[in-house]
Design an enzyme around this catalytic site. Structure first.
Site, PDB file in Angstrom:
ATOM      1  N   ASP A 183       3.046  -4.697   8.000  1.00  0.00           N
ATOM      2  CA  ASP A 183       1.874  -3.827   7.874  1.00  0.00           C
ATOM      3  C   ASP A 183       0.641  -4.698   8.098  1.00  0.00           C
ATOM      4  OD1 ASP A 183      -0.357  -2.544   6.933  1.00  0.00           O
ATOM      5  OD2 ASP A 183       0.544  -1.838   5.068  1.00  0.00           O
ATOM      6  N   CYS A 225      -4.790   2.562  -3.581  1.00  0.00           N
ATOM      7  CA  CYS A 225      -3.529   3.036  -2.967  1.00  0.00           C
ATOM      8  C   CYS A 225      -2.409   2.018  -3.185  1.00  0.00           C
ATOM      9  CB  CYS A 225      -3.704   3.318  -1.481  1.00  0.00           C
ATOM     10  SG  CYS A 225      -4.807   4.671  -1.156  1.00  0.00           S
ATOM     11  N   GLN A 248      -4.505  -4.891   7.001  1.00  0.00           N
ATOM     12  CA  GLN A 248      -5.521  -5.863   6.555  1.00  0.00           C
ATOM     13  C   GLN A 248      -5.376  -7.194   7.296  1.00  0.00           C
ATOM     14  OE1 GLN A 248      -7.951  -5.029   4.620  1.00  0.00           O
ATOM     15  NE2 GLN A 248      -7.167  -3.108   3.775  1.00  0.00           N
ATOM     16  N   HIS A 269       0.865  -1.183   0.000  1.00  0.00           N
ATOM     17  CA  HIS A 269       0.000   0.000   0.000  1.00  0.00           C
ATOM     18  C   HIS A 269       0.904   1.237   0.000  1.00  0.00           C
ATOM     19  CE1 HIS A 269      -2.740   2.956   1.903  1.00  0.00           C
ATOM     20  NE2 HIS A 269      -3.733   2.181   1.521  1.00  0.00           N
ATOM     21  N   LYS A 307     -10.259  -0.268  10.666  1.00  0.00           N
ATOM     22  CA  LYS A 307     -10.491  -1.403   9.770  1.00  0.00           C
ATOM     23  C   LYS A 307     -10.882  -2.653  10.543  1.00  0.00           C
ATOM     24  CE  LYS A 307      -7.119   0.128   6.314  1.00  0.00           C
ATOM     25  NZ  LYS A 307      -7.897   0.588   5.156  1.00  0.00           N
TER      26      LYS A 307
HETATM   27  C1  LIG Z   1      -2.395  -2.923   3.420  1.00  0.00           C
HETATM   28  C2  LIG Z   1      -2.692  -1.548   3.924  1.00  0.00           C
HETATM   29  N1  LIG Z   1      -1.719  -0.846   4.527  1.00  0.00           N
HETATM   30  C3  LIG Z   1      -1.933   0.372   5.018  1.00  0.00           C
HETATM   31  C4  LIG Z   1      -3.145   0.994   4.911  1.00  0.00           C
HETATM   32  C5  LIG Z   1      -3.319   2.365   5.462  1.00  0.00           C
HETATM   33  O1  LIG Z   1      -4.228   2.366   6.514  1.00  0.00           O
HETATM   34  P1  LIG Z   1      -4.717   3.736   7.154  1.00  0.00           P
HETATM   35  O2  LIG Z   1      -5.323   4.547   6.033  1.00  0.00           O
HETATM   36  O3  LIG Z   1      -5.724   3.328   8.168  1.00  0.00           O
HETATM   37  O4  LIG Z   1      -3.526   4.406   7.729  1.00  0.00           O
HETATM   38  C6  LIG Z   1      -4.192   0.320   4.270  1.00  0.00           C
HETATM   39  C7  LIG Z   1      -5.503   0.969   4.102  1.00  0.00           C
HETATM   40  O5  LIG Z   1      -6.232   0.708   3.174  1.00  0.00           O
HETATM   41  C8  LIG Z   1      -3.957  -0.981   3.765  1.00  0.00           C
HETATM   42  O6  LIG Z   1      -4.920  -1.679   3.160  1.00  0.00           O
END
Ligand SMILES: Cc1ncc(COP(=O)(O)O)c(C=O)c1O
Length: 406
Positions: A196, A362, A199, A119, A222
């Site tokens: 990370d 993203c 998800q 992401h 999430k």
């Molecule tokens: C794999 C992954 N990493 C990071 C993020 C970023 O999360 P946040 O927008 O809550 O900081 C997301 C959000 O869609 C994601 O799917």
């Protein structure tokens, strides 16, 4: 299939005169009544600033906030509660690592290993760090089904690698990454691993001690918690050596006119008034998920995925990205309908009350890697059921018919 919909009042809402079919939990999840009540309860009965008040209300707010830290600690099986830092989100957790751990531990010529499925929030902070210290970013390949290519990872690891940072579950391909193997290979060359969990944490049991990762980042919103609250877990000895990410109140020991000393973990990383209600709400989300059981969450979603995969694969002209075996595909399904732009698909689906995401999710480097500019993405959670998938499939057929006659 057991239904959990009754805990989520929003799912009774109508959209475009149709029952709401919420299939965008990958972007943000809905919140159960228990979480909304915990937030209201805090504001109605315990609202005060934490840590610095010696009066009862402040003590109560502090107790609730710190109890949330304990809940998160147990949820991810961290060995020590001081390893749990409350942040704003996964994005903020990763940025703090890049801004604080990064410059203190990386120098010119060092390498940071990422994967093509990251992401943007697990790419851009590392680009900025690499530019700042003169380090190099390298990307691990994926195989033709979208799985991480472990051999490529091992080929690219060397004593120059200082960090390996990767997602636990792809927000596009729905694949899990082989975290334990990655950690073993990375640690063998002395590299640290950042996972990370944006998800991952919402959808599967997480044990950071067993996974042996050095850092773990995730977002409350999430996983049925409120927006604006996230977590950075770090191995205690690493957090201890890290300079604070932000400076101000709460994180100090003694402030002089020209210099100051900083307090102990975890407060050292929680400058200023934190998101007290958010942390308490996240604690309630953890309670909710644990009352269901993360194994049950996972099994429920696996059933949805198996059903969805069969139904979607039966639609002519629909391409699914990531593995076609539903057992290997989790939480999200990204796809395209031949000849119809993903935004048009999402717009038609919305007319039927089916809320899905369309775009690059993203993950533009992954889109480039897959050779597409955008996809539709349906993502599932505990509160979805088989009828939601039926409505998705019916609405997709409507979209296909509509565009066939254009
Ligand atoms: C794999 C992954 N990493 C990071 C993020 C970023 O999360 P946040 O927008 O809550 O900081 C997301 C959000 O869609 C994601 O799917």
């Amino acid at each position: 299939m057991k239904t959990y919909k009754n805990d989520f009042d929003i799912l009774k809402t109508k959209v475009n005169d149709q029952p709401l079919t919420y299939l965008d939990s990958g972007a943000t999840s809905q919140k159960p009544r228990q979480v909304i009540e915990a937030l209201a309860d805090y504001y109605e009965h315990d609202n005060a600033n934490i840590h610095r008040g010696i009066y009862t209300l402040s003590q109560r707010a502090t107790d609730h906030y710190e109890a949330a830290r304990d809940k998160v600690q147990h949820f991810i099986h961290a060995a020590d509660r001081r390893s749990i830092i409350f942040t704003r989100s996964t994005t903020e957790s990763l940025n703090w690592l890049a801004q604080s751990y990064g410059p203190a531990n990386l120098k010119a010529g060092d390498e940071i290993l990422l994967t093509y499925m990251e992401h943007h929030s697990n790419i851009v902070p590392w680009q900025v760090l690499a530019q700042r210290v003169g380090a190099k970013l390298k990307y691990v390949a994926l195989d033709d089904q979208g799985f991480l290519d472990l051999d490529d990872l091992k080929r690219q690891l060397s004593d120059k690698t200082k960090l390996v940072t990767l997602t636990q579950l792809s927000n596009v391909l729905g694949v899990k990454t082989p975290v334990k193997e990655v950690v073993k290979a990375a640690h063998a060359v002395g590299a640290k691993v950042i996972l990370d969990g944006a998800q991952g944490a919402p959808h599967m049991p997480v044990d950071v001690t067993d996974l042996d990762v050095d850092f773990y980042a995730f977002s409350g919103h999430k996983m049925m918690g409120p927006t604006g609250i996230g977590v950075l877990y770090g191995r205690l000895e690493l957090l201890d050596q890290m300079p604070p990410a932000q400076y101000g109140g709460e994180m100090i020991e003694r402030v002089g006119l020209y210099e100051s000393t900083y307090t102990k973990l975890p407060e050292r990383f929680e400058a200023g008034t934190p998101n007290i209600a958010g942390a308490i709400g996240l604690g309630a989300a953890v309670d909710y998920l644990q009352s269901v059981g993360m194994e049950t969450v996972e099994a429920h979603e696996a059933e949805l995925m198996a059903y969805a995969m069969d139904k979607l694969q039966a639609i002519d002209g629909l391409t699914i990205y990531g593995p076609k075996d539903s057992k290997q595909h989790h939480a999200v399904i990204a796809f395209n309908l031949a000849g119809v732009h993903p935004h048009d698909v999402a717009t038609i689906l919305d007319q039927s009350g089916v809320e899905v995401r369309a775009g690059h999710h993203c993950a533009q480097p992954l889109m480039d890697y897959l050779g597409v500019t955008a996809t539709v993405r349906a993502s599932f959670y505990l509160y979805n059921d088989l009828a939601d998938i039926d409505r998705l499939v019916d609405a997709l057929k409507v979209a296909q018919e509509y565009f066939a006659y254009e």
